[in-house]
Design a protein around this motif. Structure first.
Motif, short mmCIF file in Angstrom:
data_model
loop_
_atom_site.label_atom_id
_atom_site.label_comp_id
_atom_site.label_asym_id
_atom_site.label_seq_id
_atom_site.Cartn_x
_atom_site.Cartn_y
_atom_site.Cartn_z
N GLN A 123 17.75 4.47 -5.60
CA GLN A 123 17.91 4.68 -4.16
C GLN A 123 16.56 4.74 -3.46
OE1 GLN A 123 19.90 8.36 -4.58
NE2 GLN A 123 21.93 7.48 -4.89
N THR A 124 15.55 5.29 -4.12
CA THR A 124 14.22 5.44 -3.55
C THR A 124 13.21 4.82 -4.51
OG1 THR A 124 14.87 7.50 -2.46
CG2 THR A 124 12.50 7.04 -2.63
N ARG A 125 12.35 3.94 -3.97
CA ARG A 125 11.36 3.26 -4.81
C ARG A 125 9.98 3.39 -4.18
NH1 ARG A 125 14.10 -2.59 -5.33
NH2 ARG A 125 14.86 -2.04 -3.25
N HIS A 126 9.16 4.27 -4.73
CA HIS A 126 7.76 4.38 -4.31
C HIS A 126 6.93 3.63 -5.35
CE1 HIS A 126 8.89 7.44 -1.38
NE2 HIS A 126 9.57 8.06 -2.33
N VAL A 127 6.80 2.34 -5.19
CA VAL A 127 6.16 1.50 -6.20
C VAL A 127 5.23 0.51 -5.52
CG1 VAL A 127 8.12 1.72 -7.78
CG2 VAL A 127 8.05 -0.20 -6.17
N GLY A 128 4.38 -0.13 -6.32
CA GLY A 128 3.51 -1.16 -5.80
C GLY A 128 4.31 -2.35 -5.31
N SER A 129 3.78 -3.02 -4.30
CA SER A 129 4.46 -4.19 -3.76
C SER A 129 4.44 -5.33 -4.77
CB SER A 129 3.79 -4.65 -2.47
OG SER A 129 3.82 -3.62 -1.50
N VAL A 130 5.50 -6.12 -4.75
CA VAL A 130 5.56 -7.27 -5.64
C VAL A 130 4.36 -8.17 -5.36
CG1 VAL A 130 7.01 -8.60 -4.06
CG2 VAL A 130 7.02 -9.13 -6.49
N GLN A 131 3.79 -8.71 -6.42
CA GLN A 131 2.58 -9.52 -6.26
C GLN A 131 2.94 -10.96 -5.90
OE1 GLN A 131 0.52 -8.31 -10.01
NE2 GLN A 131 -1.15 -7.81 -8.64
N ASN A 132 3.45 -11.11 -4.66
CA ASN A 132 3.68 -12.46 -4.15
C ASN A 132 2.35 -13.03 -3.67
OD1 ASN A 132 3.19 -11.20 -1.67
ND2 ASN A 132 5.37 -11.06 -1.17
N PHE A 133 2.39 -14.24 -3.12
CA PHE A 133 1.12 -14.88 -2.76
C PHE A 133 0.42 -14.13 -1.64
CE2 PHE A 133 -1.67 -18.15 -0.96
CZ PHE A 133 -2.31 -18.55 -2.12
N GLU A 134 1.18 -13.57 -0.71
CA GLU A 134 0.57 -12.79 0.37
C GLU A 134 -0.14 -11.56 -0.20
OE1 GLU A 134 3.97 -12.18 2.88
OE2 GLU A 134 3.34 -13.78 4.24
N ALA A 135 0.50 -10.90 -1.18
CA ALA A 135 -0.12 -9.72 -1.80
C ALA A 135 -1.38 -10.11 -2.57
CB ALA A 135 0.87 -9.02 -2.72
N LEU A 136 -1.34 -11.27 -3.24
CA LEU A 136 -2.53 -11.73 -3.96
C LEU A 136 -3.68 -12.02 -3.00
CD1 LEU A 136 -0.88 -14.11 -6.59
CD2 LEU A 136 -1.87 -11.85 -7.00
N LEU A 137 -3.35 -12.59 -1.85
CA LEU A 137 -4.38 -12.83 -0.85
C LEU A 137 -4.99 -11.52 -0.36
CD1 LEU A 137 -3.01 -15.69 1.46
CD2 LEU A 137 -5.14 -15.71 0.16
N LEU A 138 -4.12 -10.52 -0.12
CA LEU A 138 -4.61 -9.24 0.36
C LEU A 138 -5.45 -8.54 -0.71
CD1 LEU A 138 -4.65 -7.21 2.65
CD2 LEU A 138 -2.52 -6.26 1.77
N GLU A 139 -5.01 -8.65 -1.97
CA GLU A 139 -5.77 -8.04 -3.07
C GLU A 139 -7.15 -8.67 -3.18
OE1 GLU A 139 -5.46 -7.57 -7.94
OE2 GLU A 139 -3.72 -8.18 -6.78
N ALA A 140 -7.21 -10.00 -3.10
CA ALA A 140 -8.51 -10.68 -3.15
C ALA A 140 -9.37 -10.30 -1.96
CB ALA A 140 -8.30 -12.20 -3.19
N THR A 141 -8.74 -10.09 -0.82
CA THR A 141 -9.48 -9.69 0.39
C THR A 141 -10.12 -8.33 0.21
OG1 THR A 141 -8.04 -11.00 1.83
CG2 THR A 141 -9.25 -9.19 2.84
N VAL A 142 -9.35 -7.35 -0.27
CA VAL A 142 -9.88 -6.00 -0.44
C VAL A 142 -11.00 -5.98 -1.48
CG1 VAL A 142 -9.30 -3.64 -1.13
CG2 VAL A 142 -7.74 -4.91 0.34
N LYS A 143 -10.84 -6.77 -2.55
CA LYS A 143 -11.88 -6.85 -3.57
C LYS A 143 -13.17 -7.43 -3.00
CE LYS A 143 -8.99 -7.12 -7.70
NZ LYS A 143 -8.57 -7.96 -8.86
N ALA A 144 -13.05 -8.30 -2.00
CA ALA A 144 -14.23 -8.90 -1.39
C ALA A 144 -14.90 -7.96 -0.38
CB ALA A 144 -13.86 -10.21 -0.70
N HIS A 145 -14.24 -6.85 -0.06
CA HIS A 145 -14.78 -5.85 0.87
C HIS A 145 -14.91 -4.51 0.13
CE1 HIS A 145 -14.10 -8.14 4.72
NE2 HIS A 145 -13.28 -8.80 3.92
N PRO A 146 -15.78 -4.42 -0.87
CA PRO A 146 -15.84 -3.22 -1.72
C PRO A 146 -16.19 -1.95 -0.96
CG PRO A 146 -17.76 -4.62 -2.09
CD PRO A 146 -16.80 -5.41 -1.25
N LEU A 147 -16.85 -2.07 0.19
CA LEU A 147 -17.22 -0.88 0.96
C LEU A 147 -15.98 -0.12 1.44
CD1 LEU A 147 -19.56 0.72 2.20
CD2 LEU A 147 -19.40 -0.75 4.22
#
Length: 686
Positions: free
Chosen positions: A305-329
């Motif tokens: 009923q309740t799911r507090h989990v990481g978002s599925v790693q679709n292409f949009e999530a992969l783009l966002l993950e790569a973005t955050v890694k490129a902004h380490p500050l």
């Protein structure tokens, strides 16, 4: 505080942090170029707007940094007299460098996982000396002094308001409502504590190399049932949990890779007979708490009923993950912030392995537990943790617990592998022995980290008076390869070296149980759903293929003579890279299959998820290695171009699979091969 100076400094800070932002955007572009040509083409083509939006989502974080730097630097700069524009720029840059150094104190002390993140990026530097030499304590005191000086500089009234606001914010972040005391319920609760990729032999009571590896789990085992020969059907997270909660094999529930199609996911979403759905129908609250390794529960709906989990790693999530890694500050400055504020300033942090926060997951789990207790409803709760999954990034001090002192080789604080390497070559099979032993120590560090969280979960359960009315399970989704013979790293890529990927730890404690017991019979995770339902007094649906083990667990029945079936998982890299246990002639015979660069595509109509290309789906399934196992015998079958390649092992005499008995005319080989060929390979040995 001079208004004119404030304006000039604010403008200068915006220029500085704007420049840092643009530099990080450039780093993202370079990073994208280094992944795959298809990734780059998609990021610059149909997903260009998504990539631009991902970059834009980081702008507020830089704005907050510029604001904080302005407020803290102006009071100091105001005492330095007039200066030219260039002189002001130089002074502001120097002030920012000093501020950054001082801010490391409170930032890293309040978010110790951030030290781990930075240490992994700079493995040649011993950042943990900051703890040993109390450098962070000194920096924190100096930073606090600077903050007080800045507050005093803005005037008494404003300063007083700022102090009150800081105190209220601190009190709010630290305050937690006392947990409610449980009331007696007719139905027992269920709590599952799980780690991803946890090996059976990494438990103290199972003979782990380090005697102090799992003290909390060892103590729990003294009051629990230990299934000492439990096996998964696929050593892959998504497939394994679907099997666990549905009581069906992958060939039945249809999830045969971690990149299922929309129709395959929809079929699982519509399953009515999953443990969470059946317990919900019986009046239970059901919830799961996890980080990036739990995104499988976001991909498929198993009925929680309740799911507090990481978002599925679709292409949009992969783009966002790569973005955050490129902004380490950004994750360095704000990754340790709790709750919504941290999520807003570090978008997508739940998908980042470097931002895994076990403590936050436990807090979330017990927020849900407390809600159920207050409502006087039983619950099925699950917490699923990531340290034991690659890249084994456990918290300090666990991440330096077992490693060799002074080690300076590859993978110092975690296993380092790029997306390009994973897709094209996989993990190196030729690491020096010293590096392999260090990687194995890193894994043990991660297991120790998980054990610490287990201790906290059990303590929180006891504090609430729930121990006597809760069925507790400690387990995993699959095991792990750690350079066992014929393997490298990862899981589910082949069946060489032993049962390290399919054989998993599983401890179950019934409410009120105080004595330990062990079940040595071969069992399967497909048996767990019917067993759990039976333990809770609920009927077992006919759709479940597993065997009800409850009589065996209670010592009331004879041990079933079961067979265990398993198949390999989806391979990111070409299959030939996983065939280190074969001869050159056999490798040439293996049915070759391309890796992720060729076999995956993005489905824009399915949440932009990565899915298997339809043209490859049947080929991926047909290319899977398969295994069938009895208590004594294990047969491995690898698809070949003209004939299957087989390995047969006597697992009682040869658990590390060093002597292949296939092709010697043993009747067990033909018998197991016939069973493996049957589409109804389900339960008992004939």
């Amino acid at each position: 505080m001079p208004r004119e100076l404030l304006k000039r400094v604010a403008f200068t800070q915006l220029l500085i942090f704007g420049g840092l932002y643009l530099a990080s955007v450039a780093a993202f572009v370079l990073m994208a170029d280094g992944i795959t040509e298809r990734f780059t083409a998609m990021a610059r083509g149909p997903y260009l707007a998504t990539a631009v939006l991902a970059q834009a989502r980081l702008i507020p974080a830089y704005g907050v940094l510029a604001l904080l730097a302005t407020v803290l630097s102006v009071p100091v700069l105001a005492r330095m007299g007039e200066r030219s524009r260039l002189g002001l720029l130089v002074q502001v840059v120097v002030a920012d460098v000093v501020l950054a150094l001082l801010a490391l104190g409170p930032v890293l002390r309040n978010g110790p996982g951030l030290v781990d993140t930075v240490a992994r990026k700079l493995p040649a530097i011993d950042l943990y000396a900051l703890y040993r030499w109390h450098v962070l304590d000194v920096l924190t005191v100096l930073f606090a002094g600077l903050v007080l000086f800045a507050i005093a500089s803005v005037g008494r009234r404003v300063g007083a308001l700022v102090v009150v606001a800081l105190l209220l914010a601190g009190a709010t972040s630290l305050h937690r409502t006392p947990p409610p005391k449980a009331t007696a319920l007719s139905q027992p609760n269920v709590l599952i504590i799980a780690a991803d990729s946890w090996r059976f032999d990494r438990v103290g009571v199972h003979g782990a190399k380090h005697a102090d590896l799992t003290p909390n789990i060892d103590a729990f085992s003294k009051q629990a049932i230990d299934l000492t020969n439990l096996h998964v059907a696929t050593a892959s997270t998504l497939e394994s949990w679907v099997t666990f909660f549905s009581g069906q094999l992958p060939s039945t529930h249809g999830i045969r890779s971690m990149y299922p199609s929309r129709d395959e996911v929809r079929a699982v979403d519509q399953l009515s007979a999953t443990v969470p759905r059946l317990l919900s129908a019986a009046g239970y609250d059901t919830f799961v708490s996890s980080d990036w390794v739990g995104n499988c529960f976001d991909l498929v709906d198993l009925g929680f009923q309740t799911r507090h989990v990481g978002s599925v790693q679709n292409f949009e999530a992969l783009l966002l993950e790569a973005t955050v890694k490129a902004h380490p500050l950004v994750p360095l400055a704000f990754g340790g912030l709790p709750g919504v504020l941290g999520d807003a300033l570090v978008p997508g942090r739940s998908a980042l392995a470097s931002q895994a926060r076990p403590g936050a997951l436990v807090d979330q789990l017990f927020d849900d537990v407390d809600a159920s207790v207050k409502a006087k409803r039983p619950f099925l709760g699950m917490v699923f943790l990531s340290p034991t999954h690659l890249p084994y990034n456990s918290r300090h001090p666990f991440n330096v617990k077992y490693g060799m002192p002074g080690y300076s080789g590859p993978h110092r604080y975690q296993v380092e592998v790029t997306a390009h390497e994973l897709i094209t070559t996989g993990f190196s099979p030729t690491l020096p022995r010293e590096a392999i032993e260090h990687v194995q120590d890193l894994y043990d560090d991660a297991v120790s980290d998980f054990d610490d969280t287990v201790g906290r979960v059990l303590s929180e359960l006891d504090t609430r008076g729930l121990t006597q009315n809760t069925l507790v399970i400690i387990t995993t989704d699959h095991g792990e390869d750690l350079y066992d013979p014929g393997s490298t790293l990862g899981h589910g890529t082949n069946f060489f070296g032993g049962d390290q990927s399919t054989h998993i730890p599983f401890f179950l404690r019934f409410p009120g149980q105080t004595q330990a017991s062990a079940v040595s019979a071969l069992t399967r995770t497909v048996d767990l759903a019917p067993t759990l339902l039976s333990a809770l007094g609920l009927p077992v649906p006919p759709s479940m293929e597993g065997v009800n083990l409850l009589p065996v667990l209670r010592g009331e029945g004879t041990e079933p003579d079961l067979i265990s079936f398993a198949e390999t998982c989806y391979l990111f890299f070409p299959k030939a890279q996983a065939m280190t246990g074969l001869s050159e002639a056999e490798r040439a015979e293996v049915v070759e299959l391309s890796g992720a660069a060729d076999t995956l595509e993005v489905d824009p109509d399915f949440r932009h998820n990565l899915v298997l290309r339809p043209a490859y789906r049947d080929r991926v399934i047909a290319a899977k290695d398969r295994m069938i196992r009895t208590t004594r015998w294990k047969l491995i079958e690898i698809p070949g171009k003209t004939r299957p390649i087989r390995r047969l092992y006597d697992m009682l005499a040869d658990p590390q699979q060093t002597t292949d008995l296939a092709g010697r005319g043993l009747p067990e080989e033909a018998e197991l091969a016939a069973l493996l060929a049957r589409p109804d390979c389900r339960a008992r040995h004939p």
